[in-house]
Design a protein around this motif. Structure first.
Motif, mmCIF file in Angstrom:
data_model
loop_
_atom_site.group_PDB
_atom_site.id
_atom_site.type_symbol
_atom_site.label_atom_id
_atom_site.label_comp_id
_atom_site.label_asym_id
_atom_site.label_seq_id
_atom_site.Cartn_x
_atom_site.Cartn_y
_atom_site.Cartn_z
ATOM 1 N N ILE A 199 0.823 -1.218 -0.032
ATOM 2 C CA ILE A 199 -0.084 -0.058 0.029
ATOM 3 C C ILE A 199 0.859 1.370 0.001
ATOM 4 O O ILE A 199 1.853 1.462 1.156
ATOM 5 C CB ILE A 199 -1.061 0.100 1.304
ATOM 6 C CG1 ILE A 199 -1.935 -0.929 1.119
ATOM 7 C CG2 ILE A 199 -1.733 1.345 1.130
ATOM 8 C CD1 ILE A 199 -3.170 -1.396 2.120
ATOM 9 N N ALA A 200 0.761 1.831 -1.051
ATOM 10 C CA ALA A 200 1.588 3.183 -1.275
ATOM 11 C C ALA A 200 0.553 4.532 -0.888
ATOM 12 O O ALA A 200 -0.329 4.512 -1.564
ATOM 13 C CB ALA A 200 2.206 3.526 -2.687
ATOM 14 N N ARG A 201 1.148 5.377 0.082
ATOM 15 C CA ARG A 201 0.573 6.494 0.222
ATOM 16 C C ARG A 201 0.930 7.650 -0.220
ATOM 17 O O ARG A 201 2.007 7.989 -0.253
ATOM 18 C CB ARG A 201 0.456 6.711 1.844
ATOM 19 C CG ARG A 201 -0.456 5.613 2.819
ATOM 20 C CD ARG A 201 0.130 5.818 4.032
ATOM 21 N NE ARG A 201 -0.653 5.240 4.958
ATOM 22 C CZ ARG A 201 -1.896 5.789 5.576
ATOM 23 N NH1 ARG A 201 -2.055 7.098 5.605
ATOM 24 N NH2 ARG A 201 -2.531 4.949 6.355
ATOM 25 N N VAL A 202 0.078 8.311 -1.020
ATOM 26 C CA VAL A 202 0.403 9.717 -1.756
ATOM 27 C C VAL A 202 -0.650 10.638 -1.385
ATOM 28 O O VAL A 202 -1.503 10.182 -0.561
ATOM 29 C CB VAL A 202 0.213 9.552 -3.297
ATOM 30 C CG1 VAL A 202 1.141 8.350 -3.779
ATOM 31 C CG2 VAL A 202 -1.050 9.165 -3.761
ATOM 32 N N THR A 203 -0.208 11.981 -1.311
ATOM 33 C CA THR A 203 -1.317 13.031 -1.133
ATOM 34 C C THR A 203 -1.567 13.924 -2.308
ATOM 35 O O THR A 203 -0.615 14.311 -2.822
ATOM 36 C CB THR A 203 -0.504 13.785 -0.242
ATOM 37 O OG1 THR A 203 -0.024 13.019 1.016
ATOM 38 C CG2 THR A 203 -1.538 14.849 0.567
ATOM 39 N N LEU A 204 -2.567 14.242 -2.323
ATOM 40 C CA LEU A 204 -3.177 15.308 -3.417
ATOM 41 C C LEU A 204 -4.392 15.851 -2.791
ATOM 42 O O LEU A 204 -5.294 15.310 -2.131
ATOM 43 C CB LEU A 204 -3.641 14.819 -4.771
ATOM 44 C CG LEU A 204 -4.045 15.774 -5.794
ATOM 45 C CD1 LEU A 204 -3.598 15.641 -7.177
ATOM 46 C CD2 LEU A 204 -5.415 15.853 -5.819
#
Length: 341
Positions: A199-204
């Motif tokens: 699970i890769a967490r990114v932010t937008l």
């Protein structure tokens, strides 16, 4: 490419007004992007379509209670302010209703003066730059006075603020939720990880562009508003590893999709990055990183329908939407989900 190419008849009663009590019990339509074949499931069964080594990309942005109701100092006229983008020195870009009451120098009181805003600039399309004055911590005042900025299509009041947040929301800054993520529960995410899915967490930070309709007939003339995004080293590594091993990168929501595609190099790899993106994905776009997408059902002629059509083909998408309408799927933010594989 015309806006009307992405139109379809959506009965108003299919726009979900309230979230389900159990997030993962919403329905799930699975669409094969190559064949157009569809299957019907319950959302928690998404795990059956994920494989060890795949990378699931989630957007961990947190919605701020960005809707403020205030009164104009001097006349007591009601003014509604929606916070869009934080600038420097307590200045925010906002959307003000009614805009004609918010001329330069207008001062607006919120919570009997607990927060006071002054219009310091007028931006395009009715947006205003407002400087806020307060004592204490802005976030705490906002939490006290602000309401969740639900889309205009949702007319019901939200009982529980947290139902418009994903269970993994972390970094505050959005004016709207990344709604495909609303279907996940901590239990479901744990099972997915136990299966060997990264699970890769990114932010937008989702801006108003999410709600803004396409007003031009030729969609190539549509301009997306820029939104802040960030990808840390750990997330970039997980995405790159999945690609290198021939596994799939699966984005949860159009915001996660736009984040990784904004950061992608020509060879399909990603480096840690932060910045602003106004990427607009529509049919003809060549995806560099994304393989599959978990998404909600979107409104006719929206940029979101254009994005899913870029991945699965306009005809496949419109046929699947027709089927979803026939089967009485629930649309938009609190609605059901689709997995494009």
């Amino acid at each position: 490419m015309r806006k009307e190419d992405f139109n379809f008849d959506l009965p108003e009663e299919l726009i979900a007004q309230d979230p389900l009590e159990d997030r993962s019990s919403s329905r799930l339509l699975v669409l094969d992007k190559e064949t157009g074949k569809t299957e019907h499931h319950v959302f928690r069964e998404i795990i059956d379509y994920l494989e060890a080594g795949d990378c699931l990309v989630i957007n961990d942005t947190k919605v701020i209670p960005a809707r403020l109701i205030g009164s104009k100092i001097g006349t007591d006229a009601k003014i509604e302010v929606l916070l869009l983008k934080r600038k420097e020195n307590d200045v925010w870009e906002t959307l003000v209703k009614p805009g004609k009451k918010a001329k330069m120098g207008t001062r607006i009181s919120f919570g009997d003066g607990l927060l006071v805003g002054e219009v310091v600039d007028i931006v395009e399309e009715g947006n205003r730059l407002i400087h806020f004055e307060y004592e204490g911590i802005f976030e705490e005042i906002l939490d006290r006075l602000g309401q969740m900025p639900l889309p205009p299509y949702i007319t019901h009041q939200l009982e529980d603020k947290n139902r418009y947040q994903t269970v993994y929301a972390k970094h505050s800054g959005s004016a709207a939720a990344p709604t495909a993520g609303l279907h996940f529960t901590p239990e479901l995410l744990k099972k997915i990880e136990e299966k060997g899915v990264q699970i890769a967490r990114v932010t937008l930070h989702v801006g108003l562009g999410t709600f803004r309709p396409v007003k031009v007939d030729n969609i190539l003339e549509h301009h997306m508003h820029s939104e802040f995004y960030q990808i840390e080293e750990e997330a970039a590594e997980k995405i790159n590893t999945a690609k290198a091993n021939g596994k799939r990168v699966i984005a949860v929501g159009t915001t996660s999709c736009r984040t990784i595609e904004s950061a992608a190099k020509e060879d399909g790899t990603i480096a840690p990055v932060s910045g602003w993106t106004d990427i607009f994905i529509y049919p003809g776009y060549q995806f560099k990183v994304l393989d599959c997408l978990i998404t909600n059902f979107h409104l006719p002629e929206s940029t979101l329908v254009m994005l899913v059509s870029a991945l699965a083909g306009r005809e496949h998408v419109l046929n699947a939407y027709e089927e979803a309408i026939k089967e009485r799927y629930r649309f938009f933010s609190f609605g059901d989900a689709m997995f494009i594989r």
